[in-house]
Design an enzyme around this catalytic site. Sequence first.
Site, short mmCIF file in Angstrom:
data_model
loop_
_atom_site.label_atom_id
_atom_site.label_comp_id
_atom_site.label_asym_id
_atom_site.label_seq_id
_atom_site.Cartn_x
_atom_site.Cartn_y
_atom_site.Cartn_z
N TYR A 123 16.44 19.14 -14.95
CA TYR A 123 17.84 19.58 -15.37
C TYR A 123 18.61 20.38 -14.48
CZ TYR A 123 20.63 23.14 -17.85
OH TYR A 123 21.50 23.77 -18.06
N HIS A 124 18.00 21.56 -13.97
CA HIS A 124 18.72 22.50 -13.17
C HIS A 124 19.12 21.80 -12.00
CE1 HIS A 124 16.66 25.62 -16.11
NE2 HIS A 124 17.54 26.30 -15.62
N VAL A 154 15.18 31.50 -25.22
CA VAL A 154 14.05 32.30 -25.23
C VAL A 154 14.23 33.17 -26.26
CG1 VAL A 154 14.51 33.84 -23.40
CG2 VAL A 154 12.24 33.75 -24.14
N ASN A 195 16.38 33.20 -28.68
CA ASN A 195 16.53 32.60 -30.13
C ASN A 195 15.02 32.21 -30.71
OD1 ASN A 195 19.38 32.96 -29.51
ND2 ASN A 195 19.75 30.80 -29.37
N SER A 216 14.01 23.11 -12.35
CA SER A 216 13.71 21.83 -13.16
C SER A 216 14.52 20.85 -12.91
CB SER A 216 13.78 22.02 -14.75
OG SER A 216 15.12 22.11 -15.22
N THR A 242 24.68 26.86 -14.25
CA THR A 242 23.65 27.56 -14.79
C THR A 242 23.08 28.53 -13.63
OG1 THR A 242 21.05 27.80 -15.48
CG2 THR A 242 21.88 25.84 -14.31
N LYS A 256 22.66 20.32 -12.49
CA LYS A 256 23.63 21.13 -12.29
C LYS A 256 24.02 21.51 -10.92
CE LYS A 256 24.02 22.14 -16.58
NZ LYS A 256 25.46 22.21 -17.56
N1 USQ Z 1 10.18 31.58 -21.89
C1 USQ Z 1 9.09 32.12 -22.50
N2 USQ Z 1 8.71 31.70 -23.78
C2 USQ Z 1 9.66 30.93 -24.37
C3 USQ Z 1 10.49 30.53 -24.09
C4 USQ Z 1 10.96 30.64 -22.45
O1 USQ Z 1 8.51 33.14 -21.74
O2 USQ Z 1 8.92 30.71 -25.72
C5 USQ Z 1 10.55 31.94 -20.51
C6 USQ Z 1 10.89 30.71 -19.74
O3 USQ Z 1 9.55 30.48 -19.08
C7 USQ Z 1 11.78 31.16 -18.75
C8 USQ Z 1 12.71 31.76 -19.36
O4 USQ Z 1 12.02 32.27 -20.62
O5 USQ Z 1 11.42 31.95 -17.70
C9 USQ Z 1 13.99 31.41 -19.86
O6 USQ Z 1 13.76 30.23 -20.53
P1 USQ Z 1 14.65 29.44 -21.53
O7 USQ Z 1 13.85 28.47 -22.34
O8 USQ Z 1 15.25 30.49 -22.32
O9 USQ Z 1 15.88 29.06 -20.64
P2 USQ Z 1 15.90 28.05 -19.38
O10 USQ Z 1 14.66 26.94 -19.50
O11 USQ Z 1 15.90 28.90 -18.32
O12 USQ Z 1 17.28 27.49 -19.71
C10 USQ Z 1 18.55 28.06 -20.62
C11 USQ Z 1 19.23 26.73 -21.14
C12 USQ Z 1 19.94 26.18 -19.72
C13 USQ Z 1 20.67 27.51 -19.10
C14 USQ Z 1 19.53 28.31 -18.51
C15 USQ Z 1 20.17 29.52 -18.09
O13 USQ Z 1 18.50 26.14 -21.98
O14 USQ Z 1 20.94 25.26 -20.38
O15 USQ Z 1 21.00 26.56 -18.04
O16 USQ Z 1 19.07 28.85 -19.82
S1 USQ Z 1 19.11 30.13 -16.70
O17 USQ Z 1 18.02 30.48 -17.38
O18 USQ Z 1 19.81 31.40 -16.23
O19 USQ Z 1 18.92 29.14 -15.66
#
Ligand code: USQ
Length: 519
Positions: free
Chosen positions: A269-270, A326, A328, A267, A223, A273
Site C-alpha cells: 500500500y505504501h 492504531v 482508534n 507495505s 502518507t 503512494k
Molecule cells: N500497530 C500496533 N497495534 C495495532 C495496530 C498498529 O502496534 O493494533 C502499529 C503498527 O505496527 C505500526 C503503527 O502502529 O507501527 C501504525 O499502524 P496503523 O495501522 O495505525 O497505521 P499504518 O498501517 O501505518 O497506516 C495508517 C493508515 C494509512 C496511512 C498511515 C500513515 O491506514 O492510510 O498512510 O497510517 S503513516 O503510518 O504515517 O504512514
Amino acid sequence: MNTYHNDRLTCWNCPSAILRGNVDFRACGQSMRRFTSMEGGDVVIECERRPELGHFEPTINFSECPQWKPTKYGRLLDNMRVLILGIDGYLGWTLALKLGALGFEVSGVDNFLRRRMVREKGSMSVVPIASMEERIKAAKKYLDIDINFRKIDVLNRDKLADFLKEVKPEVIVHYAEVPSAPYSMVDADHAIFVQKNNVLGTLGLLFLMRDIVPEATLIKLGTMGEYGAPLTGRPLFEGFFPADAVLLWNGREWSLGGEMTPRDPVSFYHVSKVQDTFNVYEACKYWWLRSYDVMQGVIYGVHTDELATDDKLRTRFDVDEWFGTVVNRFVAQAILGIPLTLYGEGEQIRGFIALEDAMECMVRLISSPPEPGQYTVVNQVSGLYKLKTIAKTVAEVGAEFGFDVKIQRIENPRVESEVHPLEVVAENLPERGFRPRVSLEREIRRMFDLLSRKHIVRRLEKVKDTIIPRTWWSGDKRDPKVLGVYSPDEVREEEGGFRGILHMPLDSVFVYRWEDEEK
Ligand code: USQ
C-alpha cells in the site's frame, strides 16, 4: 505586515485565472520562478469570476481581490468549487461537512469501495453511518449544506470526465484510494488491486485534469509511511532536500538541495503512494498542473463541530485489523476489555494527527493554491509519539471512564523497525497558517465519550473477532503470540528506544485568528 497568511498570493495562485497569451508550457517546473518575474507583459490572464477586467497581467494579490474573502482560516475564495474524491470515507465525509459549513460549493464522488472492503473483513463502521442519500439529506437539514454527489469509480475515466466538465472544480481533494497497509499484504490479488486502484486511478485523474481543469489544485493524500524511518536518524524533510543539504563521497561534495529525498515504504500500500508521488510530480512538470502532496501521519479521532451536530452526520469509524488505525483500535480495545495490541517492541515512533486538525490543514491548503507547475509536499503531523506512549495514554484516559485497561505486547505481524529514531520537518503547513489545536488526550477523551455509548458498544461486540491481527507480511494467516501483558503504570516511556523530534515552527508566520480577537 500581512493580516492573513495568504494575502500576498496573486492571480498566479488563483484557479479563476485562465492563462492566455504567450505561455510556454515547456517552461514549467524549475524555470517557473524566472517565468513569473518576467517583465514585458507577455503573460496575461482572464479572470473567470471577473470577466469585466478583460486581459491583464496576473499581479493582483488576494488582499486586493474582492473574491478572496477574509475568514478565520485566512482568505477564502467565494463559493470555491471543491470536488472530493472518496467523499463517503472517514476523511472525505468529514471534509465535505467542514467545507460546506464554510460556504464552499462541495461535490463528491465515491463507489462505496470502503464499505465493501470492511464487509469483506466481516466488520462494519462501529459508528453507524447512513446511505449517501440519507447523509446528503441530513447535511441539508442540519447544516444547510448542498452536496452534489455522483457514484463513480475513479478508474472509470469517461464518467469522471463528464462529472469534471459538469462541476469544473477549482480544487480536487483526492481521498479515493485504498488506505490500508494490511489489506495490501493479504495476498497477490489484494496487493495488485490496491496498486491498480491507487496508482492507475491517480494517473488517469492527472490526464483528465490536464485536459479539463488544468487550473485546479490537486490535493493528493500521500502518507508519512512513504519515507519509512531511516535508521541513521536522517530528518524526514518535506519531500525534497533543503538548499544546504550536501552529499559527501570519496572526499568530494555535491549539493542535494532540491532533489527528492529517498523513499522507503513499509507495505505494498505504501509503495502505491510512492508511485503516486512520482506521477503527480511529473504531471506538474510536464503540464503545469499544481499539487499539494500531503504526507499524512496516522490519523485518529471522531470529532469536528459539524460531525457532532447530529448522529446522522457522523463519519465512519473502523477498528478491524485492516482498516482501523492504531489509536482508534486501542480505544475500541479498551472498551471491549481486550488488552491493547502493541506490535513487537512498541518502541516504533510515528507522526500522528487528530481528525479535526487534519481537516484544518486541508482548509489551509485550499486557501493557498500553488502556482502553475508547483508541486509541494507537506508533512501533515501534529505530534510524534511512541506506540507505547499511545497505549499508555489510551489506558490512562480509559481509566477516567471506568475501564481497567491492560496492554499486551504481541508478535509483530509486520516487517518494520521496532526501535528507530524519527526526526520530522513540518514547516509548510504552519507557513500556511496551520496550528495544531487538539491534544492527544483531548481527542482520546472524545473517542471514549462517543464509543462507550450503548448502541456503539453493541456494534463493537459484533466486530470483536476482527480485531486481533491475522494478516502477516510473510503471508501467514494466524494469531500472533502474546509476549507479555502489562498495566499502564508498568509502561516506561522514557526507557529504551529513541525520542521523536518534530520541527514545526509555530511562531514563524503571523496567523490572524478571529478567536484571538474575541478573547
Ligand atoms: N500497530 C500496533 N497495534 C495495532 C495496530 C498498529 O502496534 O493494533 C502499529 C503498527 O505496527 C505500526 C503503527 O502502529 O507501527 C501504525 O499502524 P496503523 O495501522 O495505525 O497505521 P499504518 O498501517 O501505518 O497506516 C495508517 C493508515 C494509512 C496511512 C498511515 C500513515 O491506514 O492510510 O498512510 O497510517 S503513516 O503510518 O504515517 O504512514
